[in-house]
Write a protein that holds these residues in place. Structure first.
Motif, short mmCIF file in Angstrom:
data_model
loop_
_atom_site.label_atom_id
_atom_site.label_comp_id
_atom_site.label_asym_id
_atom_site.label_seq_id
_atom_site.Cartn_x
_atom_site.Cartn_y
_atom_site.Cartn_z
N ASN A 1 0.69 -1.13 0.04
CA ASN A 1 -0.01 -0.06 0.05
C ASN A 1 0.79 1.44 0.04
O ASN A 1 0.27 2.23 -0.06
CB ASN A 1 -0.83 -0.11 1.16
CG ASN A 1 -1.82 -1.07 1.16
OD1 ASN A 1 -2.62 -1.10 0.34
ND2 ASN A 1 -1.84 -2.07 2.33
N ALA A 2 2.21 1.23 -0.13
CA ALA A 2 2.97 2.24 -0.08
C ALA A 2 4.18 1.78 -0.87
O ALA A 2 4.64 0.74 -0.65
CB ALA A 2 3.39 2.82 1.20
N TRP A 3 5.10 2.81 -1.42
CA TRP A 3 5.88 2.44 -2.50
C TRP A 3 7.33 3.12 -2.13
O TRP A 3 7.34 4.51 -1.78
CB TRP A 3 5.79 2.77 -3.75
CG TRP A 3 4.34 1.94 -4.14
CD1 TRP A 3 3.01 2.50 -3.92
CD2 TRP A 3 4.11 0.62 -4.41
NE1 TRP A 3 1.94 1.70 -4.23
CE2 TRP A 3 2.64 0.33 -4.39
CE3 TRP A 3 5.00 -0.50 -4.78
CZ2 TRP A 3 2.16 -0.84 -4.77
CZ3 TRP A 3 4.37 -1.43 -5.26
CH2 TRP A 3 3.09 -1.90 -5.27
N SER B 1 3.32 8.20 -16.46
CA SER B 1 3.68 9.71 -16.55
C SER B 1 2.60 10.43 -15.43
O SER B 1 1.76 9.72 -15.11
CB SER B 1 3.41 10.22 -17.73
OG SER B 1 2.12 10.10 -18.15
N GLN B 2 3.02 11.38 -14.97
CA GLN B 2 2.12 12.25 -14.39
C GLN B 2 0.78 12.46 -14.89
O GLN B 2 0.09 12.53 -14.44
CB GLN B 2 2.96 13.40 -13.79
CG GLN B 2 3.78 13.39 -12.56
CD GLN B 2 2.96 12.71 -11.26
OE1 GLN B 2 1.85 13.13 -11.22
NE2 GLN B 2 3.51 11.56 -10.78
N ASP B 3 1.00 12.91 -16.12
CA ASP B 3 -0.25 13.06 -17.31
C ASP B 3 -1.04 11.88 -17.22
O ASP B 3 -2.27 12.28 -17.00
CB ASP B 3 0.00 13.54 -18.47
CG ASP B 3 0.83 14.68 -18.67
OD1 ASP B 3 0.94 15.67 -17.81
OD2 ASP B 3 0.93 15.09 -20.07
N GLY B 4 -0.56 10.85 -17.32
CA GLY B 4 -1.34 9.50 -17.23
C GLY B 4 -1.97 9.34 -15.95
O GLY B 4 -3.17 9.01 -15.62
N LYS B 5 -1.25 9.49 -14.84
CA LYS B 5 -1.78 9.33 -13.30
C LYS B 5 -3.05 10.33 -13.37
O LYS B 5 -3.98 10.00 -12.62
CB LYS B 5 -0.64 9.55 -12.40
CG LYS B 5 0.21 8.61 -12.40
CD LYS B 5 -0.29 7.16 -11.77
CE LYS B 5 0.29 5.98 -11.38
NZ LYS B 5 1.33 6.60 -10.04
N GLU C 1 -4.50 7.64 -2.89
CA GLU C 1 -3.10 8.16 -2.43
C GLU C 1 -1.89 7.19 -2.97
O GLU C 1 -1.11 7.54 -3.60
CB GLU C 1 -2.89 8.28 -1.11
CG GLU C 1 -1.58 9.30 -0.54
CD GLU C 1 -1.51 9.36 1.00
OE1 GLU C 1 -2.62 9.16 1.43
OE2 GLU C 1 -0.33 9.53 1.31
N LYS C 2 -2.14 5.86 -2.57
CA LYS C 2 -1.17 4.86 -2.95
C LYS C 2 -0.71 4.72 -4.45
O LYS C 2 -0.03 4.47 -4.76
CB LYS C 2 -1.41 3.50 -2.52
CG LYS C 2 -2.69 2.89 -2.72
CD LYS C 2 -3.05 1.74 -1.79
CE LYS C 2 -4.45 1.17 -2.06
NZ LYS C 2 -4.80 -0.02 -1.34
N THR C 3 -1.94 4.91 -5.24
CA THR C 3 -1.94 4.72 -6.75
C THR C 3 -1.22 5.96 -7.28
O THR C 3 -0.25 5.57 -8.40
CB THR C 3 -3.30 4.66 -7.10
OG1 THR C 3 -3.90 3.46 -6.68
CG2 THR C 3 -3.21 4.46 -8.70
N MET C 4 -1.55 7.22 -6.64
CA MET C 4 -0.74 8.39 -7.32
C MET C 4 0.61 8.22 -6.91
O MET C 4 1.43 8.87 -7.49
CB MET C 4 -1.33 9.50 -6.64
CG MET C 4 -2.77 9.84 -7.26
SD MET C 4 -2.81 9.92 -8.96
CE MET C 4 -2.19 11.54 -9.44
N GLN C 5 1.10 7.41 -5.79
CA GLN C 5 2.44 7.49 -5.30
C GLN C 5 3.25 6.32 -6.00
O GLN C 5 4.60 6.57 -6.11
CB GLN C 5 2.69 7.18 -3.73
CG GLN C 5 3.91 7.52 -3.32
CD GLN C 5 4.10 6.45 -2.04
OE1 GLN C 5 3.24 5.67 -1.63
NE2 GLN C 5 5.49 6.31 -1.71
N ALA C 6 2.32 5.21 -6.79
CA ALA C 6 3.22 4.14 -7.11
C ALA C 6 3.83 4.65 -8.46
O ALA C 6 3.37 5.00 -9.13
CB ALA C 6 1.95 3.14 -7.27
#
Lengths: 197, 197
Positions: free
Chosen positions: A21-23, A59-63, A76-81
């Motif tokens: 759940n964290a990266w 990429s940040q754009d894709g996220k 949160e965890k997905t944006m951080q992965a």
């Protein structure tokens, strides 16, 4: 005849592998992403139907395009992965069968048979999603698969104009065992879930 | 942080693994069968739902019960295989969530929501079926998964009175590479099936 993998490999694939759940702040390279697919693609599917399609969002754009469709607890965890794989299924998979299954006219088994298309696509697309998780783990990466997202929203954003539909998401990277890693939940024992007849 | 498995292990799991259609005359022990499940059960499922149920058919009596429901092309190799796993899915899986997902009342997310029960059972039961294939391969065994059988017939024979339905079959043993092993069919390339965004 082959032998069992060594204990460290069985741990890495199954016994000590966890859903993270964290990266850790360590990149996953495009080469690693391609390697994941190039292993997973060899897992078996019915009539070699291979219905899985994958968008590896890095990429940040894709996220940012993905973010609005994530459930609160997965955001949160997905944006951080380092990478989030959108594991999807192509319900027009049978159009590729003349290439994928050259021994017979397998396309004709499916075309027009919507019930068979749907069950084959769902079953085999999910099998391939599991192969992808195991492939990532076999390359030393960790996974965080998730079903909590707006499928229709993701489909409109990433797969408009196709017969591809999202199946589940998988965060991929190097798991941070020190953050939000819960104790492993129990599993059903052999005798609760299986029998030898 | 873990490393990639060695090349021999990647071959065994993915790159040179094949779907076998004939089997060497070598037994698969009950201990090996239990080991397959006890690895596969650790693969991730949504809310730890773990809907897969498996009947490992090994005895002649069990095989005879299965035989009438096999499609013509799958009959001989299945009767010859040391073990045939009936990979099935329990659509009442959520009754086990108080044990499997103790952090929250996950049972209430599913009870009465048939669409969610069905999609969760189908997706995660198939993920677990793929974990089972990879677990068998990781133990040095070969697999021959099959969709060609009479599902309703198998369900009536093996799962009457339950909400368990068969998903697919997997022959398990030591593959005979000299008999009915076809050239590997092509797969979709990375760029045909995937993208990095």
């Amino acid at each position: 005849m082959t032998s069992p993998l060594n204990d460290a490999s069985l741990d890495q694939l199954f016994l000590t592998a966890r859903t993270y759940n964290a990266w850790l702040p360590k990149d996953v390279t495009d080469e690693q992403i391609r390697r994941i697919y190039d292993l997973a693609k060899f897992g078996p599917t019915a009539a070699n139907s291979s219905p899985m399609r994958v968008v590896f969002v890095k990429s940040q754009d894709g996220k940012k395009r993905l973010e609005p469709y994530l459930s609160e607890g997965n955001r949160e965890k997905t944006m951080q992965a380092p990478v989030t794989a959108i594991v999807a299924t192509d319900f027009a998979f049978y159009e590729h069968l003349p290439k994928l299954f050259p021994h017979a006219d397998a396309r004709s088994w499916f075309a027009g048979n919507n019930a068979l298309i749907e069950s084959t696509a769902n079953r085999n697309g999910s099998l391939q999603g599991a192969y992808l998780i195991m492939a990532a783990r076999s390359l030393g990466l960790d996974c965080g698969p998730m079903s909590g997202f707006d499928q229709a929203g993701v489909d409109a954003e990433f797969f408009a104009g196709t017969q591809i539909k999202s199946n589940f998401l998988v965060n991929i990277g190097y798991g941070d065992a020190g953050t939000n890693l819960f104790a492993r939940s129990p599993r059903l024992s052999f005798d609760e879930a299986a029998q030898i007849l």
